[in-house]
Design a protein around this motif. Structure first.
Motif, PDB file in Angstrom:
ATOM      1  N   VAL A  89      24.355  14.322  57.294  1.00 18.11           N
ATOM      2  CA  VAL A  89      23.397  15.299  57.794  1.00 18.11           C
ATOM      3  C   VAL A  89      24.138  16.613  57.988  1.00 18.11           C
ATOM      4  O   VAL A  89      25.133  16.673  58.728  1.00 18.11           O
ATOM      5  N   ASP A  90      23.651  17.636  57.290  1.00 17.14           N
ATOM      6  CA  ASP A  90      24.159  18.985  57.495  1.00 17.14           C
ATOM      7  C   ASP A  90      23.337  19.626  58.594  1.00 17.14           C
ATOM      8  O   ASP A  90      22.107  19.522  58.587  1.00 17.14           O
ATOM      9  N   THR A  91      23.989  20.309  59.527  1.00 15.70           N
ATOM     10  CA  THR A  91      23.287  21.161  60.471  1.00 15.70           C
ATOM     11  C   THR A  91      23.393  22.559  59.895  1.00 15.70           C
ATOM     12  O   THR A  91      24.500  23.070  59.673  1.00 15.70           O
ATOM     13  N   VAL A  92      22.234  23.157  59.628  1.00 14.89           N
ATOM     14  CA  VAL A  92      22.178  24.449  58.945  1.00 14.89           C
ATOM     15  C   VAL A  92      21.634  25.485  59.924  1.00 14.89           C
ATOM     16  O   VAL A  92      20.544  25.321  60.466  1.00 14.89           O
ATOM     17  N   LEU A  93      22.387  26.546  60.142  1.00 13.50           N
ATOM     18  CA  LEU A  93      22.000  27.639  61.036  1.00 13.50           C
ATOM     19  C   LEU A  93      21.706  28.872  60.205  1.00 13.50           C
ATOM     20  O   LEU A  93      22.595  29.385  59.521  1.00 13.50           O
ATOM     21  N   ALA A 124      27.157  16.071  68.578  1.00 15.72           N
ATOM     22  CA  ALA A 124      26.392  15.651  67.401  1.00 15.72           C
ATOM     23  C   ALA A 124      26.711  14.176  67.181  1.00 15.72           C
ATOM     24  O   ALA A 124      27.875  13.796  67.139  1.00 15.72           O
ATOM     25  N   GLN A 125      25.650  13.348  67.070  1.00 20.53           N
ATOM     26  CA  GLN A 125      25.899  11.928  66.878  1.00 20.53           C
ATOM     27  C   GLN A 125      24.685  11.221  66.301  1.00 20.53           C
ATOM     28  O   GLN A 125      23.562  11.687  66.444  1.00 20.53           O
ATOM     29  N   THR A 148      28.713  19.077  59.399  1.00 17.05           N
ATOM     30  CA  THR A 148      28.257  17.923  58.626  1.00 17.05           C
ATOM     31  C   THR A 148      28.832  16.667  59.255  1.00 17.05           C
ATOM     32  O   THR A 148      30.018  16.613  59.561  1.00 17.05           O
ATOM     33  N   ARG A 149      27.961  15.676  59.455  1.00 15.55           N
ATOM     34  CA  ARG A 149      28.379  14.372  59.964  1.00 15.55           C
ATOM     35  C   ARG A 149      27.888  13.318  58.987  1.00 15.55           C
ATOM     36  O   ARG A 149      26.855  13.505  58.339  1.00 15.55           O
TER      37      ARG A 149
END
Length: 136
Positions: free
Chosen positions: A116-120, A31-32, A127-128
């Motif tokens: 940015v949250d990555t939501v599954l 993730a970047q 979160t990054r």
């Protein structure tokens, strides 16, 4: 004798089931934040600080390499200082390795902490963040 064999087989099956979720656990391999994504790969890693560029619009991309999420729904939730600015859904992930990205156009005046949250499937799994800094 049969009872012992049945107990051994049952114990083996239960041990396998207990380990299975570890194998099948969804992960984010990478993730970047980047200045662009070409051929499904980020071209650079902009790190944790982005400087405001006056007179222009700066687009920042967020790239994630998803693993073991086939059939799930993932979204990127962009936030500025904790306030949600955008949600970009990626409907039904189509394979065990899936690369997705979204972007946000940043203008002068949007300085602060972007995350940015990555939501599954409705749950935040990563979160990054980066600082959008006005150094004037």
């Amino acid at each position: 004798m049969w009872q012992v064999l049945i107990r051994v087989v049952l114990a083996s099956v239960l041990s396998f089931i207990a380990v299975l979720p570890v194998w099948a656990e969804a992960t984010i391999a990478r993730a970047q934040f980047s200045t662009d994504v070409i051929d499904r790969e980020p071209i650079d890693d902009i790190g944790t600080t982005v400087k405001v560029e006056y007179g222009g619009i700066q687009r920042v991309y967020f790239f994630t390499d998803l693993r073991d999420m086939a059939g799930s729904q993932v979204l990127h939730r962009w936030k500025l200082d904790g306030e949600v600015y955008a949600e970009i859904p990626f409907f039904e992930i189509g394979g065990d390795r899936w690369r997705v990205w979204s972007s946000k156009r940043l203008l002068p005046g949007f300085d602060g902490t972007w995350s940015v949250d990555t939501v599954l499937d409705g749950k935040v799994i990563d979160t990054r963040a980066f600082e959008y800094v006005d150094e004037e």
